[in-house]
Design a protein around this motif. Structure first.
Motif, PDB file in Angstrom:
ATOM      1  N   GLN A 319       3.610  17.793 -39.556  1.00  0.00           N
ATOM      2  CA  GLN A 319       4.520  16.493 -39.565  1.00  0.00           C
ATOM      3  C   GLN A 319       4.195  15.416 -40.824  1.00  0.00           C
ATOM      4  O   GLN A 319       4.863  14.993 -41.355  1.00  0.00           O
ATOM      5  N   HIS A 321       2.992  16.648 -43.508  1.00  0.00           N
ATOM      6  CA  HIS A 321       2.791  17.810 -44.628  1.00  0.00           C
ATOM      7  C   HIS A 321       1.462  17.833 -45.366  1.00  0.00           C
ATOM      8  O   HIS A 321       1.258  17.993 -46.602  1.00  0.00           O
ATOM      9  N   GLN A 353      10.144  29.124 -42.286  1.00  0.00           N
ATOM     10  CA  GLN A 353      11.438  28.517 -42.189  1.00  0.00           C
ATOM     11  C   GLN A 353      11.197  26.915 -41.721  1.00  0.00           C
ATOM     12  O   GLN A 353      11.932  26.131 -42.254  1.00  0.00           O
ATOM     13  N   GLU A 354      10.176  26.841 -40.873  1.00  0.00           N
ATOM     14  CA  GLU A 354       9.966  25.253 -40.525  1.00  0.00           C
ATOM     15  C   GLU A 354       9.506  24.682 -41.479  1.00  0.00           C
ATOM     16  O   GLU A 354       9.823  23.446 -41.657  1.00  0.00           O
ATOM     17  N   GLN A 356      10.296  25.120 -44.635  1.00  0.00           N
ATOM     18  CA  GLN A 356      11.399  24.827 -45.770  1.00  0.00           C
ATOM     19  C   GLN A 356      12.415  23.621 -44.868  1.00  0.00           C
ATOM     20  O   GLN A 356      12.916  22.877 -45.653  1.00  0.00           O
ATOM     21  N   ASP A 357      12.521  23.508 -43.359  1.00  0.00           N
ATOM     22  CA  ASP A 357      13.346  22.784 -43.011  1.00  0.00           C
ATOM     23  C   ASP A 357      12.428  21.436 -43.023  1.00  0.00           C
ATOM     24  O   ASP A 357      13.453  20.325 -42.911  1.00  0.00           O
ATOM     25  N   GLN A 358      11.675  21.080 -43.486  1.00  0.00           N
ATOM     26  CA  GLN A 358      10.816  19.729 -43.742  1.00  0.00           C
ATOM     27  C   GLN A 358      11.202  19.328 -45.028  1.00  0.00           C
ATOM     28  O   GLN A 358      10.467  18.344 -45.312  1.00  0.00           O
ATOM     29  N   GLY A 359      11.690  20.010 -45.712  1.00  0.00           N
ATOM     30  CA  GLY A 359      12.111  19.505 -47.237  1.00  0.00           C
ATOM     31  C   GLY A 359      11.142  19.929 -48.342  1.00  0.00           C
ATOM     32  O   GLY A 359      11.285  19.480 -49.172  1.00  0.00           O
ATOM     33  N   ASP A 361      10.027  22.633 -50.917  1.00  0.00           N
ATOM     34  CA  ASP A 361      10.643  23.910 -51.678  1.00  0.00           C
ATOM     35  C   ASP A 361       9.707  24.691 -51.598  1.00  0.00           C
ATOM     36  O   ASP A 361       8.825  24.963 -52.551  1.00  0.00           O
TER      37      ASP A 361
END
Length: 394
Positions: A319, A321, A353-354, A356-359, A361
Motif C-alpha cells: 500500500q 509502494h 496486475q495488482e 499495475q492497478d496501484q498506478g 508503470d
C-alpha cells in the motif's frame, strides 16, 4: 590410542629381543629412537588431502623431510588415532587378535553413530596450497573447501585465500568485535621459510582451526565481516564476467557464492542484516539472468521463484509502494519463464496486475540484467553503511 598401541608393541618386542639376545648373544632390536621416527612416518603417511604445487614449495633445506605431518586438525583427531591403530606402516604389524578387536570397535562405533543424530556443522579443510609468482610478488594461495558435516555433502563450496586476506579479516573482526575476539589467534607472519612445505602445512592446519574457531562463536559467525570473507569475491567476479558476456563462467562464480551463503546461513539473516539481504537477492537474480542467457529455463525459473518467495511484499509495504527494485523484473521474468516451461504462473501474474492497478508503470522499468550490471556490490566496511541501489524503494 595410537601411542598406546605403539608402547604396547615396543614392550612386547623388547621382551622378545631380550630373550633372543640372552640365547643368541646378539641384540638385533632397533633403538627406541628408530621406533619414534617410524611413528612420525606413520603420521606422515596418514596425512590428509593437502597437496602442494609450485616451485617455491621445494625451497626447503631438506626436501626429503619438508612435507611433515599433514593433518593435525581437531576435527580428525579421533579418526586419525583409529587409523594409526590399524595401519600396516608400523615396524611390526599388529597381531590378528588386536586387529580383530580394532575392527570390532570400529563396527560398534559405526552402528552407534547411525542410531544417534549427528549435529550438523561446517568443516573448513585446506585441500591445496600453491605458491603463486607474480611480477613483483610471491605468495601462497590456499584452497579451502567448506563442507557440511553429519551428512554427505554433494555440493561443497570452495574459496581461495592468501595470508593477507586472513590478516585483513582478523584485523576487521578485532576492530569491530574486540571482546568476542578474545582467545582467537591468527598464525603469525614469519621472516623466512614462508614457502617451505612444512611451514605451509602447519599454516594450513592453523587456518582450518582459525575458521572453525570463528564459526563456533555465535557472536562472530553471523557478522557481515565474517560472512563476506567467504562469498563477496565470487559475487564481484561473477558480475565482472557478466558485464563482458561470459555467462557460463559467471554462472560458476554465482553458484559457488550461493552455496557458501546457504552453508553459512545467510538466508536466515535477511531480516536482521541489510547487506546479507542485498547480497542474497543479488545472487539469486544473477543466477536467473545467467541461466536465461544459457537457455537453461527450468533452472532460471526455479531461482526466480525462490527469490520471489522472500521478495513478495507485505500488504502494508504494498500500500505504501515500498517495493524492492528487483521485484517487478523478477515477476516479469518468472511469468515469461513459467509460460515457456508450462508451469503455473497465475500467482505472479496476479501480483504483477495488482502492482499495475496501484498506478505503478511496470512497462517502464529496467530489465533484470541492466539492474545487476549497474549494481555496486558493497561490503559492510564500505560505502559508509549507505544503502545499495537494490534496496532503494520505488
Amino acid at each position: 590410542m595410537a601411542s598406546k598401541l605403539f608402547d604396547r608393541l615396543r614392550r612386547t618386542i623388547f621382551k622378545e629381543g631380550a630373550q633372543s639376545s640372552e640365547t643368541n648373544g646378539t641384540d638385533d632390536f632397533p633403538e627406541s629412537s628408530e621406533l619414534e621416527d617410524d611413528t612420525d612416518c606413520v603420521s606422515a603417511r596418514l596425512s590428509g588431502t593437502l597437496c602442494f604445487e609450485g616451485d617455491g614449495v621445494l625451497e626447503s633445506e631438506d626436501t626429503g623431510d619438508a612435507s611433515g605431518p599433514d593433518s593435525d586438525s581437531d576435527f580428525f583427531g579421533e579418526s586419525l588415532d583409529n587409523a594409526c591403530s590399524s595401519t600396516d606402516a608400523s615396524p611390526m604389524g599388529p597381531s590378528p587378535k588386536s586387529s580383530n578387536m580394532i575392527t570390532r570397535q570400529l563396527q560398534e562405533n559405526w552402528r552407534s553413530s547411525r542410531t544417534r543424530s549427528v549435529p550438523e556443522k561446517l568443516i573448513f579443510e585446506v585441500t591445496d596450497a600453491s605458491v603463486v609468482h607474480e611480477t613483483n610478488s610471491k605468495y601462497v594461495l590456499y584452497t579451502i573447501h567448506v563442507i557440511h558435516s553429519g551428512m554427505f555433502d554433494k555440493t561443497p563450496a570452495v574459496i581461495t585465500r592468501r595470508y593477507t586476506e586472513f590478516e585483513r579479516l582478523h584485523s576487521r573482526l578485532r576492530r569491530h568485535h574486540g571482546d568476542d575476539m578474545e582467545g582467537v589467534y591468527l598464525p603469525r607472519k614469519k621472516l623466512r621459510k614462508n614457502f617451505v612445505a612444512e611451514t605451509i602445512a602447519k599454516r594450513s592446519r592453523a587456518f582450518e582451526q582459525y575458521l572453525s574457531h570463528l564459526y563456533s562463536l555465535p557472536e562472530l559467525r553471523t557478522t557481515p565481516t565474517f560472512l563476506e570473507f567467504f562469498y563477496l569475491g565470487d559475487l564481484r567476479a561473477g558480475q565482472m564476467l557478466m558485464r563482458v558476456g561470459r555467462y557460463e563462467e559467471s554462472l560458476g562464480s554465482f553458484l559457488n557464492a550461493l552455496r557458501l551463503q546457504e552453508k553459512l546461513g545467510c538466508h536466515q539473516l535477511l531480516h536482521q542484516n541489510h547487506f546479507q539481504r542485498v547480497h542474497w537477492f543479488f545472487t539469486l537474480s544473477a543466477l536467473v539472468s545467467c541461466f536465461q542467457d544459457l537457455e537453461q529455463l527450468s533452472e532460471a525459473q526455479e531461482h526466480c521463484d525462490r527469490a520471489l518467495q522472500d521478495l513478495a511484499p507485505s500488504q502494508e509495504a504494498f500500500q505504501q509502494h515500498q517495493l524492492h527494485p528487483l521485484l517487478i523484473p523478477l515477476l516479469q521474468s518468472n511469468v515469461r519463464l513459467s509460460w515457456k516451461i508450462s508451469k503455473d504462473k497465475r500467482r505472479w501474474e496476479a501480483l504483477l496486475q495488482e502492482i499495475q492497478d496501484q498506478g505503478i508503470d511496470i512497462g517502464n522499468q529496467p530489465n533484470l540484467k541492466e539492474l545487476l550490471i549497474k549494481e555496486s556490490i558493497e561490503d559492510s566496511e564500505g560505502a559508509g553503511r549507505a544503502k545499495s541501489k537494490c534496496e532503494d524503494t520505488l
